[in-house]
Design an enzyme around this catalytic site. Structure first.
Site, short mmCIF file in Angstrom:
data_model
loop_
_atom_site.label_atom_id
_atom_site.label_comp_id
_atom_site.label_asym_id
_atom_site.label_seq_id
_atom_site.Cartn_x
_atom_site.Cartn_y
_atom_site.Cartn_z
N SER A 40 0.78 -1.24 0.00
CA SER A 40 0.00 0.00 0.00
C SER A 40 0.81 1.29 0.00
CB SER A 40 -0.96 0.01 1.20
OG SER A 40 -0.26 0.02 2.42
N LYS B 181 -5.97 4.65 8.19
CA LYS B 181 -4.79 5.32 7.63
C LYS B 181 -4.97 6.83 7.56
CE LYS B 181 -3.12 1.23 5.23
NZ LYS B 181 -2.89 0.53 3.94
#
Length: 349
Positions: A235, A280
């Site tokens: 990611s 996140k």
């Protein structure tokens, strides 16, 4: 009588102590996902042997995953920023060692794609060599389950080689259900062939029943080094790409801003979906970032049929922004060029 009371008291204390110990230290088959933090890309990436000393920073964000105790499960249940997932959902059935190895393969591929895209966008000579696909796991009904292993590289199907994993998948899915198939693969440095058959996958397509990720290498005269250590997963690809491009082509693109983001990076520059977008963005805001890039790809129709409430990564992030009243600009992207264009357009005068 007094002896019986003392014995009962001792047994009660021992029993309570055992329960407390189990609640605090005994790991259950559940995992907790929580906001992990943000890290400056410069701490893990060096481009052309030069230090990136321009103001501001690019930050990749991550999710903290831990196998839970009973007490931790209770705390997570009461915390809206944490998610509880089963062992199967989290690891896909892999043991801890294999789970770590799989994460490292994803990171390797992410780094290579970031190198390729960053160098390409900066106008540098670069090539991406495709060697096949790493085997990450096999389905229960795969006819190659007792043959292929994690970390093996599939290099051919029926003698055919490919230029990308997408081409390999397209070819395999075109084969008839139940038909014979020969897989060429490398295991422990040795090349082998094995025969099996085409099965129906959970997504409705035909295949051989493996989870895979590209095995690639980048060839360029520009040295790019990563030191990610135990960090795994794909990611950080978008932020790696932005950092490489900025250092080679547009050093003042950050314009002093603290920028965070998430998303995989593909060979064509598209930004792929990730897990934990909500956690996140919270990590990014807590680290002081003013901009957060997040994938905004449509939810797959099959997923929507199974879960009509499924959200895009962008929608997940915005839900957390509203819930926690975060002061951060969330920017949806589908490819890396959109992120570059946004940063260029919003630079201070």
């Amino acid at each position: 009588m007094k002896k019986n009371k003392k014995l009962l008291l001792v047994l009660s204390i021992v029993g309570l102590s055992a329960l407390l110990w189990l609640g605090m230290f005994f790991r259950l088959p559940y995992y907790i996902e929580s906001p992990g933090g943000a890290a400056d890309v410069r701490h893990v990436l060096t481009v052309n042997g030069q230090e990136d000393s321009e103001p501001g920073s690019y930050n990749f964000v991550y999710v903290h995953v831990q196998q839970a105790t009973a007490f931790q499960l209770l705390a997570a249940y009461l915390n809206p920023t944490m998610d509880i997932r089963s062992e199967e959902e989290t690891t896909g059935g892999a043991n801890n060692d294999d789970y770590f190895r799989i994460a490292q393969f994803y990171m390797e591929t992410s780094q290579n794609m970031a190198k390729y895209q960053g160098l390409t966008l900066a106008g540098k000579d670069v090539s991406l060599d495709f060697f096949g696909v790493y085997v990450l796991s096999l389905t229960e009904d795969s006819t190659f389950r007792e043959i292929l292993n994690i970390a093996d590289t599939v290099v051919s199907i029926n003698g055919e080689t490919f230029e990308s994993s997408a081409d390999l998948i397209k070819y395999v899915s075109s084969l008839e259900l139940g038909s014979s198939v020969t897989v060429g693969y490398i295991s422990a440095g040795q090349q082998y062939e094995a025969d099996g058959s085409i099965i129906k996958l959970s997504n409705g397509k035909n295949g051989i029943g493996i989870t895979l990720v590209d095995h690639t290498e980048v060839d360029s005269s520009v040295p790019i080094e990563f030191q990610t250590g135990n960090i795994g997963g794909p990611s950080a690809g978008l932020m790696f790409t932005l950092s490489i491009y900025t250092q080679l082509a547009d050093p003042d693109l950050r314009d002093g801003r603290i920028i965070a983001g998430t998303g995989t990076i593909e060979q064509d520059g598209s930004v792929g979906d990730i897990g934990g977008a909500d956690k996140k963005v919270l990590s990014a805001a807590q680290a002081g970032a003013t901009v957060f890039f997040v994938p905004n790809n449509p939810v797959d129709e099959k997923i929507l049929k199974e879960n009509p409430d499924a959200k895009t990564n962008y929608e997940e992030a915005m839900e957390m922004v509203r819930q926690e009243k975060l002061d951060i600009e969330v920017v949806p992207v589908t490819n890396v060029q959109e992120a570059i264009d946004y940063l260029e357009k919003t630079k201070s005068e």
